[in-house]
Design a protein around this motif. Structure first.
Motif, PDB file in Angstrom:
ATOM      1  N   ALA A  76       4.470  22.005 -25.447  1.00 53.45           N
ATOM      2  CA  ALA A  76       5.046  22.451 -24.174  1.00 53.45           C
ATOM      3  C   ALA A  76       4.924  23.970 -24.064  1.00 53.45           C
ATOM      4  CB  ALA A  76       6.511  22.030 -24.082  1.00 53.45           C
ATOM      5  N   ARG A  78       6.152  27.492 -21.557  1.00 54.85           N
ATOM      6  CA  ARG A  78       6.877  28.128 -20.457  1.00 54.85           C
ATOM      7  C   ARG A  78       6.418  29.570 -20.342  1.00 54.85           C
ATOM      8  NH1 ARG A  78      11.753  26.134 -18.701  1.00 54.85           N
ATOM      9  NH2 ARG A  78      12.765  28.160 -18.749  1.00 54.85           N
ATOM     10  N   LEU A  80       7.543  33.114 -18.391  1.00 54.91           N
ATOM     11  CA  LEU A  80       8.618  33.781 -17.673  1.00 54.91           C
ATOM     12  C   LEU A  80       8.196  35.184 -17.291  1.00 54.91           C
ATOM     13  CD1 LEU A  80      11.584  32.934 -20.104  1.00 54.91           C
ATOM     14  CD2 LEU A  80      10.646  31.488 -18.301  1.00 54.91           C
ATOM     15  N   LEU A  86      11.283  31.616 -14.253  1.00 62.49           N
ATOM     16  CA  LEU A  86      10.236  30.703 -14.685  1.00 62.49           C
ATOM     17  C   LEU A  86       9.067  30.768 -13.713  1.00 62.49           C
ATOM     18  CD1 LEU A  86       9.360  28.439 -16.662  1.00 62.49           C
ATOM     19  CD2 LEU A  86      10.416  26.809 -15.082  1.00 62.49           C
ATOM     20  N   GLU A  89       5.503  26.089 -16.037  1.00 66.05           N
ATOM     21  CA  GLU A  89       5.978  25.231 -17.120  1.00 66.05           C
ATOM     22  C   GLU A  89       5.058  24.036 -17.270  1.00 66.05           C
ATOM     23  OE1 GLU A  89      10.138  23.514 -18.913  1.00 66.05           O
ATOM     24  OE2 GLU A  89       9.988  23.770 -16.731  1.00 66.05           O
ATOM     25  N   LYS A  90       4.740  23.729 -18.512  1.00 65.93           N
ATOM     26  CA  LYS A  90       3.939  22.549 -18.829  1.00 65.93           C
ATOM     27  C   LYS A  90       4.656  21.774 -19.922  1.00 65.93           C
ATOM     28  CE  LYS A  90      -0.520  20.960 -20.583  1.00 65.93           C
ATOM     29  NZ  LYS A  90      -1.838  21.342 -21.166  1.00 65.93           N
ATOM     30  N   THR A  91       4.861  20.492 -19.686  1.00 64.21           N
ATOM     31  CA  THR A  91       5.515  19.659 -20.691  1.00 64.21           C
ATOM     32  C   THR A  91       4.483  19.116 -21.668  1.00 64.21           C
ATOM     33  OG1 THR A  91       5.309  17.714 -19.266  1.00 64.21           O
ATOM     34  CG2 THR A  91       7.337  19.015 -19.092  1.00 64.21           C
ATOM     35  N   LYS A 194      17.252  27.824 -24.338  1.00 59.55           N
ATOM     36  CA  LYS A 194      16.839  27.227 -23.065  1.00 59.55           C
ATOM     37  C   LYS A 194      15.644  27.970 -22.491  1.00 59.55           C
ATOM     38  CE  LYS A 194      18.532  26.113 -18.435  1.00 59.55           C
ATOM     39  NZ  LYS A 194      19.700  26.174 -17.496  1.00 59.55           N
ATOM     40  N   GLY A 197      12.593  26.880 -24.471  1.00 56.34           N
ATOM     41  CA  GLY A 197      12.265  25.485 -24.239  1.00 56.34           C
ATOM     42  C   GLY A 197      11.887  24.769 -25.519  1.00 56.34           C
ATOM     43  N   MET A 201       6.954  29.947 -25.465  1.00 56.55           N
ATOM     44  CA  MET A 201       7.324  30.721 -24.295  1.00 56.55           C
ATOM     45  C   MET A 201       6.626  32.068 -24.350  1.00 56.55           C
ATOM     46  SD  MET A 201       9.319  33.541 -23.340  1.00 56.55           S
ATOM     47  CE  MET A 201      10.518  33.752 -24.632  1.00 56.55           C
TER      48      MET A 201
END
Length: 374
Positions: A76, A78, A80, A86, A89-91, A194, A197, A201
């Protein structure tokens, strides 16, 4: 006949080579400067790619064991801005080709796959020299020596084996990381946890000369790489022997950034560690010297680009396979390996392909350009 192989360095490249040689019945000894496999932390997360690192593990016969090392969700991503907003975002849906593992776990997998006693710990090399019969003598810091009929330098950026082949030395590239850790982040630093993630990041500011990168490792450990473009003289003005002073100096460079992001610096549970980036000249080669070669950073050191560990492992696997294909003709094996390795290490990274492999086709063009210039 299978020539005994002496490897200097028990990193991923050297151990992959040792394992592939063991699979093919070669006698092999690895000499490592560290006193034991647990004497220091082995770095953070590695994404092991399906086009090089995983191929090396396949050659080593270890792909069946590899999935047990993979940390789910760590692909994943993120992105910023400095305010913590944000941008992207990629899961991680489990289908990516760059599964993440802890470097230490991967190293232990390779160590466990070798016969006991293969690695000789606590052997720091002080010098090497070529003997008259074409063999090579390795002298260790304690004054002891070994003579190798086939010597492989897998000893990284500041290789002691490399001078047998070339006079080139690493040069600073103008960038560096300052490394920190936050432990028990989910309970002690929930806002930062958070922000990072479940995977990695990147927080970018207005200048490409500053960014904060972090990765969630096993459990709720956050590993941060604070990126700078500065001279070595600039870093020399910071006293990294004084953790509090160094932390304050680094944090000042990010004044005004979101506190959940800068907490990776200000609230770190470890002292900040400077990691300058060095490289060997792009495209450098050496003339074939009988009985000696290099793998990994010893051969083609570059600044961090996500490929170093993978290429080191592939070097080790390809060298092992070449020796197995020519068990009675070491020089043919080394020549074939080096020719392919030179071409492989001289192939520029296609940034569009790299971005696609990490982010897919979802990354906005403006962010794509930001990553290419930062």
């Amino acid at each position: 006949m299978r020539t005994p192989v002496t490897i200097i360095g028990a990193g991923l490249g050297g151990l992959t080579l040792a394992r592939v040689l063991h699979v093919h019945g070669f006698p092999v000894t690895v000499y490592e400067a560290e006193p034991s496999p647990t004497s220091r932390m082995q770095g953070g997360m590695l994404d092991i790619h399906d086009y090089n690192g995983q191929l090396a593990l396949e050659a080593a016969g270890l792909m069946d064991a590899f999935p047990s090392l993979v940390l789910e969700g760590r692909q994943a991503m993120r992105i910023l801005d400095q305010d913590g907003k944000l941008l992207f975002e990629k899961t991680d849906d489990g289908t990516g080709g760059r599964p993440e593992v802890q470097r230490g776990d991967l190293r232990q997998l390779l160590l466990d796959a070798l016969p006991e006693g293969t690695v000789r710990w606590g052997h720091k090399v002080s010098s090497t020299r070529t003997l008259g019969d074409g063999s090579h003598e390795v002298t260790f810091a304690d004054g002891t020596t070994v003579v190798a009929s086939l010597l492989v330098g897998a000893d990284g950026a500041w290789s002691r084996v490399r001078p047998l082949l070339t006079d080139v030395v690493p040069e600073y590239v103008g960038t560096a990381f300052v490394e920190t850790y936050l432990f028990d982040a989910d309970t002690r630093h929930p806002a930062t946890a958070k922000a990072v993630g479940g995977g990695s990041m990147v927080a970018n500011g207005p200048s490409p000369e500053r960014s904060i990168n972090a990765h969630r490792e096993s459990g709720d450990t956050l590993h941060a790489y604070v990126a700078f473009t500065e001279s070595l003289a600039w870093f020399a003005a910071i006293d990294f022997t004084d953790a509090a002073a160094a932390t304050a100096a680094i944090a000042r460079e990010f004044e005004g950034w979101a506190p959940e992001v800068t907490a990776l610096i200000t609230d770190a549970d470890t002292a900040p560690v400077l990691r300058p980036h060095h490289t060997l000249p792009f495209g450098h080669r050496w003339e074939r010297v009988p009985g000696v070669t290099l793998v990994g950073d010893a051969a083609h050191l570059t600044a961090p680009n996500g490929e170093g560990a993978n290429l080191a492992m592939l070097d080790g696997a390809e060298l092992g396979k070449a020796l197995a294909a020519h068990p009675g003709d070491v020089e043919t094996a080394l020549a074939e390996y080096e020719l392919a390795m030179f071409v492989r290490s001289e192939t520029p990274i296609d940034e569009d392909v790299l971005m696609e492999s990490i982010f897919g086709d979802e990354l906005p063009p403006a962010l794509m350009e930001l990553f290419k210039t930062s």
